[in-house]
Design an enzyme around this catalytic site. Structure first.
Site, PDB file in Angstrom:
ATOM      1  NE  ARG A  50     -22.823 -25.469  -1.755  1.00 18.29           N
ATOM      2  CZ  ARG A  50     -23.649 -25.521  -2.781  1.00 18.29           C
ATOM      3  NH1 ARG A  50     -24.877 -25.994  -2.616  1.00 18.29           N
ATOM      4  NH2 ARG A  50     -23.266 -25.148  -3.981  1.00 18.29           N
ATOM      5  CG  ASP A  51     -22.661 -28.744  -5.530  1.00 14.41           C
ATOM      6  OD1 ASP A  51     -23.886 -28.682  -5.334  1.00 14.41           O
ATOM      7  OD2 ASP A  51     -22.161 -28.887  -6.655  1.00 14.41           O
ATOM      8  CG  HIS A 242     -19.675 -26.695 -10.711  1.00 14.39           C
ATOM      9  ND1 HIS A 242     -19.351 -26.475  -9.388  1.00 14.39           N
ATOM     10  CD2 HIS A 242     -20.616 -27.670 -10.692  1.00 14.39           C
ATOM     11  CE1 HIS A 242     -20.070 -27.274  -8.616  1.00 14.39           C
ATOM     12  NE2 HIS A 242     -20.844 -28.013  -9.395  1.00 14.39           N
ATOM     13  CG  HIS A 244     -23.210 -31.808 -11.952  1.00 15.80           C
ATOM     14  ND1 HIS A 244     -23.678 -32.344 -10.781  1.00 15.80           N
ATOM     15  CD2 HIS A 244     -23.014 -30.494 -11.694  1.00 15.80           C
ATOM     16  CE1 HIS A 244     -23.770 -31.401  -9.858  1.00 15.80           C
ATOM     17  NE2 HIS A 244     -23.368 -30.262 -10.393  1.00 15.80           N
ATOM     18  CB  CYS A 275     -27.967 -33.362 -11.283  1.00 20.19           C
ATOM     19  SG  CYS A 275     -29.234 -32.232 -11.894  1.00 20.19           S
ATOM     20  CG  ASN A 284     -20.439 -31.943  -7.921  1.00 23.50           C
ATOM     21  OD1 ASN A 284     -20.764 -30.989  -8.608  1.00 23.50           O
ATOM     22  ND2 ASN A 284     -20.961 -32.156  -6.715  1.00 23.50           N
TER      23      ASN A 284
END
Length: 387
Positions: A50-51, A242, A244, A275, A284
């Site tokens: 997903r992300d 979470h 990055h 990002c 990530n």
């Protein structure tokens, strides 16, 4: 006389320094060494499907997303975030959400949460059979206003309805807080904002709150300060992190979080994702890199690093690039994964993924969604789902 006395005491045999060191290592062979205070086990939340994939410019067929999730389901992962039920008009990569969630081969003991940022998304997720959903809120007023056109408190009011409805139907809800260590618009984010949003999500019934360093500017120092400040509003067993890896700090930040008792880590296979708000952002933190670090700390995850690594090479080959994971690249693949595909996605003729009629009915004419996942004030439209 002196010789007679010395003769009674044989000379001491002292081992050489190198031999002493060898004996020391030998005595530790097979014994787990732990330094610092860490949890004995960690749950990895895999966010790659997903992300990780939502920002890919090339549309990825649902069958490949399903294959990725099914492969990840065989690695020992307990939680795999699979898709997002948002307006396909703004996030076309997730337009096949129903097909993906409905088409999975679900493994007992594995949770497959989906993102549902509003009631329309929740209704679609329920129709597709979702058993766990997630909501996200920003700790930055600027980020909230530019991306969802509301204040922090207005967005939280919207999410309360989502949480209440989901919980009333026995659906678990996970919460995300974005911009906890920095905002692309206002820089530093007040710790009081993070504490406020975290507390509100917990009050809404979120069983777990994931703290997202959206643009990857966090350091071990700021991570320590953040987690210390949150002790007064939430217990550490309800927190996840979470990170990055924009500035190469993700693993160091995770290590800091572990030392403070956090036992849930979000990560992405092969380091998928990124990002768009920071030049050079590397996405990530890679699941392979996290697993490699945890193994040497004797922290149990139940996840097979080799399997995850091979899946990382497979999906990277499909996308036409090398894995971002440093561990994966250092260890190398066991076999050629390029050969598993007749071509990469870039070579394939792509057609737009059409949302199902159900999705069209749900999202058609929703004026609030027109601003919910985009902003005309900056060039990175449709990326408000970044955490």
């Amino acid at each position: 006389m002196l010789r007679t006395i010395l003769a009674r005491f044989p000379p001491l045999k002292v081992a050489s320094p190198s031999r002493q060191i060898s004996r020391g290592f030998a005595s530790l062979q097979g014994k787990p060494i732990k330094w610092g205070t860490f949890p004995s086990a960690v749950r990895i939340v895999e966010v790659g499907p997903r992300d990780g994939l939502q920002n890919e410019k090339q549309l990825i067929p649902a069958k490949d997303k399903i294959e990725l999730i099914n492969r990840l389901s065989t690695t020992g992962l307990q939680t795999i975030e699979v898709t997002s039920f948002v307006s396909p008009k703004w996030v076309p990569q997730m337009a096949d959400n129903y097909a993906v969630l409905h088409g999975l081969t679900k493994v007992p003991g594995v949770s497959y949460p989906v993102l549902t940022p509003n009631m329309q998304g929740l209704k679609a997720a329920i129709a597709a059979g979702a058993q766990e959903v997630a909501v996200f809120a920003s700790a930055s007023e600027s980020f909230a206003k530019k991306n969802i056109n509301t204040s922090i408190d207005e967005s939280l009011a919207r999410y309360k309805e989502v949480c209440d409805t989901a919980l009333s139907q026995g659906i678990k809800v996970r919460g995300y807080v974005s911009c906890v260590l920095g905002c692309p618009y206002e820089g530093d984010v007040p710790l009081a904002n993070v504490a406020h949003v975290t507390s509100r999500l917990q009050d809404m019934g979120c069983y777990e709150i994931s703290l997202g360093d959206t643009i990857g500017v966090g350091t071990p120092g700021s991570t320590f300060t953040l987690l210390s400040a949150l002790k007064d509003v939430i217990t550490v067993d309800k927190l996840a992190v979470h990170f990055h890896d924009t500035y190469g700090q993700a693993l160091a930040n995770i290590l800091t979080a572990l030392q403070m008792g956090v036992a849930v880590i979000d990560s992405s296979v092969s380091g998928l994702g990124g990002c768009p708000y920071a030049v050079g952002a590397t996405g990530n933190v890679a699941t392979e890199d996290v697993l490699y670090m945890l193994k040497d700390l004797n922290i149990q995850t139940g996840v097979d690093l080799d399997k995850v690594k091979e899946i990382g090479f497979w999906i990277s080959a499909l996308l036409g690039r090398k894995p971002v994971s440093r561990v994966a690249n250092a260890l190398g693949p066991k076999s050629s994964h390029i050969g598993e595909h007749t071509s990469t996605l870039a070579d394939q003729t792509q057609t737009s993924t059409s949302p199902s009629s159900t999705s069209k009915d749900i999202y058609e004419g929703e004026e609030s969604d027109k601003k919910l996942f985009t902003s005309s004030d900056h060039p990175y439209q449709g990326f408000s789902l970044m955490r």
